[in-house]
Design a protein around this motif. Structure first.
Motif, mmCIF file in Angstrom:
data_model
loop_
_atom_site.group_PDB
_atom_site.id
_atom_site.type_symbol
_atom_site.label_atom_id
_atom_site.label_comp_id
_atom_site.label_asym_id
_atom_site.label_seq_id
_atom_site.Cartn_x
_atom_site.Cartn_y
_atom_site.Cartn_z
ATOM 1 N N ARG A 84 54.926 -10.844 -50.536
ATOM 2 C CA ARG A 84 56.007 -10.001 -49.018
ATOM 3 C C ARG A 84 55.522 -10.133 -48.542
ATOM 4 O O ARG A 84 53.989 -10.645 -47.677
ATOM 5 C CB ARG A 84 55.283 -8.106 -49.181
ATOM 6 C CG ARG A 84 55.677 -7.328 -47.977
ATOM 7 C CD ARG A 84 55.997 -6.056 -48.191
ATOM 8 N NE ARG A 84 56.371 -5.821 -49.809
ATOM 9 C CZ ARG A 84 56.385 -3.922 -49.930
ATOM 10 N NH1 ARG A 84 56.660 -3.786 -48.320
ATOM 11 N NH2 ARG A 84 57.059 -3.512 -50.694
ATOM 12 N N SER A 86 56.291 -10.722 -43.358
ATOM 13 C CA SER A 86 56.852 -10.407 -42.272
ATOM 14 C C SER A 86 56.531 -11.376 -41.266
ATOM 15 O O SER A 86 55.201 -12.125 -41.331
ATOM 16 C CB SER A 86 56.090 -8.467 -41.678
ATOM 17 O OG SER A 86 55.233 -9.322 -41.013
ATOM 18 N N SER A 88 54.154 -11.598 -38.578
ATOM 19 C CA SER A 88 53.142 -11.697 -38.440
ATOM 20 C C SER A 88 52.217 -11.866 -39.816
ATOM 21 O O SER A 88 51.126 -11.827 -39.468
ATOM 22 C CB SER A 88 52.307 -10.650 -37.320
ATOM 23 O OG SER A 88 52.670 -9.248 -37.758
ATOM 24 N N THR A 89 52.523 -11.377 -41.212
ATOM 25 C CA THR A 89 52.499 -10.111 -42.189
ATOM 26 C C THR A 89 51.946 -11.512 -43.120
ATOM 27 O O THR A 89 53.643 -11.507 -43.701
ATOM 28 C CB THR A 89 51.873 -9.047 -42.344
ATOM 29 O OG1 THR A 89 53.244 -8.550 -43.059
ATOM 30 C CG2 THR A 89 51.325 -8.728 -40.880
ATOM 31 N N THR A 91 51.388 -10.583 -47.694
ATOM 32 C CA THR A 91 50.058 -10.757 -48.870
ATOM 33 C C THR A 91 50.899 -11.381 -49.806
ATOM 34 O O THR A 91 51.646 -11.526 -50.425
ATOM 35 C CB THR A 91 51.156 -8.543 -49.384
ATOM 36 O OG1 THR A 91 51.415 -7.931 -47.790
ATOM 37 C CG2 THR A 91 50.209 -8.353 -49.876
ATOM 38 N N MET A 121 48.948 -12.514 -39.764
ATOM 39 C CA MET A 121 47.396 -12.144 -41.354
ATOM 40 C C MET A 121 47.834 -11.982 -42.368
ATOM 41 O O MET A 121 49.040 -11.609 -42.611
ATOM 42 C CB MET A 121 47.457 -10.500 -40.327
ATOM 43 C CG MET A 121 46.500 -9.610 -41.517
ATOM 44 S SD MET A 121 45.846 -7.667 -40.688
ATOM 45 C CE MET A 121 45.052 -6.994 -42.288
ATOM 46 N N VAL A 123 46.505 -10.511 -46.357
ATOM 47 C CA VAL A 123 45.450 -10.512 -46.776
ATOM 48 C C VAL A 123 46.290 -10.661 -48.570
ATOM 49 O O VAL A 123 47.167 -11.440 -48.632
ATOM 50 C CB VAL A 123 46.372 -8.797 -47.063
ATOM 51 C CG1 VAL A 123 45.967 -8.445 -45.331
ATOM 52 C CG2 VAL A 123 48.017 -8.578 -47.998
ATOM 53 N N ASP A 262 37.561 -2.182 -46.453
ATOM 54 C CA ASP A 262 37.995 -1.407 -47.321
ATOM 55 C C ASP A 262 39.382 -1.458 -47.389
ATOM 56 O O ASP A 262 40.041 -1.487 -48.066
ATOM 57 C CB ASP A 262 37.487 -0.449 -48.424
ATOM 58 C CG ASP A 262 36.176 -0.524 -49.566
ATOM 59 O OD1 ASP A 262 36.338 -1.724 -49.991
ATOM 60 O OD2 ASP A 262 36.331 0.025 -50.909
ATOM 61 N N ILE A 263 40.291 -0.804 -46.761
ATOM 62 C CA ILE A 263 41.147 -0.511 -45.699
ATOM 63 C C ILE A 263 41.792 -1.824 -45.263
ATOM 64 O O ILE A 263 42.749 -2.857 -46.338
ATOM 65 C CB ILE A 263 41.440 0.349 -44.849
ATOM 66 C CG1 ILE A 263 40.871 1.781 -44.653
ATOM 67 C CG2 ILE A 263 43.133 0.617 -44.799
ATOM 68 C CD1 ILE A 263 40.527 3.276 -44.284
ATOM 69 N N LEU A 264 41.578 -2.897 -44.272
ATOM 70 C CA LEU A 264 41.832 -3.769 -43.876
ATOM 71 C C LEU A 264 41.804 -4.827 -44.839
ATOM 72 O O LEU A 264 42.315 -6.199 -44.899
ATOM 73 C CB LEU A 264 41.474 -4.289 -42.910
ATOM 74 C CG LEU A 264 41.833 -3.191 -41.201
ATOM 75 C CD1 LEU A 264 42.248 -3.973 -40.371
ATOM 76 C CD2 LEU A 264 44.100 -3.070 -41.270
ATOM 77 N N ILE A 267 42.648 -2.717 -49.140
ATOM 78 C CA ILE A 267 43.629 -1.374 -49.642
ATOM 79 C C ILE A 267 45.277 -2.433 -49.592
ATOM 80 O O ILE A 267 45.795 -2.057 -49.586
ATOM 81 C CB ILE A 267 43.092 0.273 -49.417
ATOM 82 C CG1 ILE A 267 42.375 0.198 -50.448
ATOM 83 C CG2 ILE A 267 44.947 0.960 -49.317
ATOM 84 C CD1 ILE A 267 41.927 1.738 -49.287
ATOM 85 N N VAL A 268 45.061 -2.131 -48.016
ATOM 86 C CA VAL A 268 46.538 -2.451 -47.634
ATOM 87 C C VAL A 268 47.285 -3.902 -47.807
ATOM 88 O O VAL A 268 48.574 -4.600 -48.294
ATOM 89 C CB VAL A 268 46.385 -3.107 -45.873
ATOM 90 C CG1 VAL A 268 45.696 -4.481 -45.809
ATOM 91 C CG2 VAL A 268 47.701 -3.094 -45.538
ATOM 92 N N GLY A 270 47.025 -3.958 -51.648
ATOM 93 C CA GLY A 270 48.079 -3.114 -53.050
ATOM 94 C C GLY A 270 46.525 -3.612 -53.417
ATOM 95 O O GLY A 270 47.552 -3.319 -55.007
ATOM 96 N N GLY A 272 44.209 -2.637 -54.670
ATOM 97 C CA GLY A 272 42.947 -1.542 -54.222
ATOM 98 C C GLY A 272 41.526 -1.720 -53.517
ATOM 99 O O GLY A 272 41.411 -2.925 -52.868
#
Lengths: 368, 368
Positions: A84, A86, A88-89, A91, A121, A123, A262-264, A267-268, A270, A272
């Motif tokens: 995925r 955008s 600026s991002t 995944t 960014m 992830v 753990d979030i940034l 989790i974000v 996808g 976990g």
């Protein structure tokens, strides 16, 4: 790094950068990693040793990687892809590729997006070990960007007031360029000490200090004790404390920083969070901030120089020679080690000699 | 917040939210702030008190704001403006406007940019006090975004091994939405305790605990002692320790986090770092991450629920009732206080009564 974790100059074997790089590259190639990726992975490990970050260099992690590649836990030829994106991002699914190889490519994507829109960014989910987080963050430096990197790792830290591991060591790295000063490079776990420090302490026979670990029941251990054997507590995972050790000293802050990672970093993506056993256990994130999206680059570097100089010329407290800033001792180590070789513990050199023989790859760490 | 910093239920006067909001709004209007901005500033302060964050609510800060507006240090009608921007970033000159008012507007800009390109970040220079950093981060929640906020504040922290203040308390807030669980909301200084805790400790007559402050020469004070008077050390600034207190406990990590905030919340705004006396002393930054730029929002919230539930059901260590996660006790306080009023120390109520009389504005904190 605390002096107690440094191998002493008398014990150390100084190994040339080029030979170490060659041996480690051959090691990754032997694991089935394509040549370019193998050289990249070796670069990540060797830079850690050059910068004095022994925890994330060749001393500890290749043993783990050998196991990981052997049992199929790490994919040597991952088909990693952007699932995925955008402006600026991005995944990325790492396809079980090692972070040493995928994260630099993710950082290239983040940098390209920052060139376009100001911040980029990426992830990563389904990832494997990242190596030194600072490596990926530092890629931003020569592009006149600020780089950040986080990794959400398997559980080892007890949350404040808790008696079970729930968060990883979850390091954050941030690198920002300066002018005449060595760049600012911070890279630290949210636990009181990095996970691999336990291994180092065992190898060097040093103590575990107060505030680093919790007892089996979750109570912070506030006395020093010898580094535990691997069978410590019947093989149960060691319960690490967040930075701050106790609630009164601020452990909820170390705990909270680990949560942010753990979030940034997890989790974000996808993929976990670190502790979820049913999931691939490493999530990473890399971010690039283009400085001239915010302000003039020269002004930024001048201010950084002024600020870093003020930090390192702070009057020291009794018993201390000088005040450091994050990245300064690492830059000094790097200058020394590029010129004079990388000091390794003899046990590490022996491991490479044996492993090279076993894997039938050239051993270039020493002349002998 | 540590129990010692909570005003005891016997001492507290419960004040209705609406009355407090009305009084604080009138206070800002009396300072020359336009009505809409005054209501916004009051919202930031009152939400802090609703969420149990007394350090950043009405108890401490209005006294400082009164002084700031009176001497012209805070501009009640700032002509703040965007001086540089990119698709994902904005650099704002606050024109000496208070952060309570400018930061929410900056966060709207960040959110709008995140809507467009995935991530939006606004940095502010020439700013004044931010209020509770979590307020600005939490604005992202209802937009299905993750929010972050940092503020680079005047120097009060000694760097590790240092004996002079070089970094501010430099808080970071991060808010991430969940489904059925209370949202994750972290908000903490990089010092062992928030700066305003010194004021609270003095008001409540409680002790300063080991690891919070350094001696005049920079040595960490590792014993408890009574909260110092304002004239402590002949009026010299109190030297705060980073989270971690000593190098062995990890103070270089608290120091490093403070540095990150000085860079991303200060230097990159063009307004310099916290300690620079020749510069306006508050830089802020707010960032919004649009979750569906990375992954599906529902999946994100489900994972957050699972993770937050696992954290709060961690088996507690001896002597502790339960494990919390950042944002959970604040959500519980908010539910209680919205229903039952906000507990204030009688001294605070007296200050408002006197100040309202002096400023000729209505006092609506009590029925009496």
């Amino acid at each position: 790094m605390l002096e107690q974790f440094k191998v002493s100059e008398e014990d150390a074997v100084r190994v040339p950068e080029a030979g170490l790089r060659e041996t480690v590259t051959a090691f990754f190639e032997r694991m089935g990693v394509p040549a370019g990726d193998a050289a990249l992975a070796a670069d990540v490990l060797v830079l850690a040793d050059l910068r004095g970050v022994e925890t994330h260099g060749v001393s500890n992690t290749p043993r783990d990687y050998l196991r990981g590649y052997s049992v199929g836990e790490i994919n040597p030829r991952p088909n990693w892809r952007v699932v995925r994106e955008s402006p600026s991002t991005a995944t990325i699914d790492c396809d079980a590729g090692i972070g040493l190889v995928v994260a630099p490519k993710a950082m290239e994507i983040a940098i390209a997006k920052a060139e376009e829109v100001g911040i980029g960014m990426a992830v990563m989910r389904n990832g494997r070990h990242l190596g030194m987080a600072a490596y990926h963050a530092m890629m931003a430096l020569e592009r006149d960007m600020i780089g950040m990197c986080m990794t959400s790792t398997p559980e080892s830290m007890a949350p404040t007031f808790g008696s079970e591991p729930r968060l990883g060591t979850n390091p954050v790295a941030l690198a920002a360029p300066a002018g005449r000063e060595a760049p600012f490079v911070f890279d630290a776990a949210a636990t009181a000490i990095a996970g691999n420090k336990m291994l180092l302490a065992r190898r060097l026979g040093t103590d575990i200090l107060p505030g680093w670990l919790a007892d089996e029941d979750g109570s912070p251990i506030m006395d020093a004790f010898p580094a535990p054997e691997p069978s410590f507590r019947g093989g149960k995972a060691t319960l690490m404390l967040p930075v701050g050790a106790t609630r009164e000293l601020g452990s909820h802050k170390g705990y909270g920083w680990a949560c942010i990672v753990d979030i940034l970093g997890g989790i974000v993506s996808g993929g976990g969070y670190g502790m979820n056993p049913g999931r691939p256990n490493f999530g990473h994130s890399v971010t690039a901030y283009r400085i001239d999206a915010f302000m003039d680059v020269d002004d930024f570097k001048n201010t950084m120089d002024e600020w870093l100089e003020t930090l390192r010329t702070t009057k020291p407290a009794p018993g201390h020679e000088r005040v450091l800033y994050p990245g300064l001792p690492e830059a000094e180590d790097e200058a020394d080690r590029r010129a004079n070789g990388i000091p390794l513990h003899p046990e590490v050199v022996d491991w490479f000699r044996d492993t090279c023989a076993e894997l039938e790859i050239p051993f270039r760490l020493t002349d002998g």
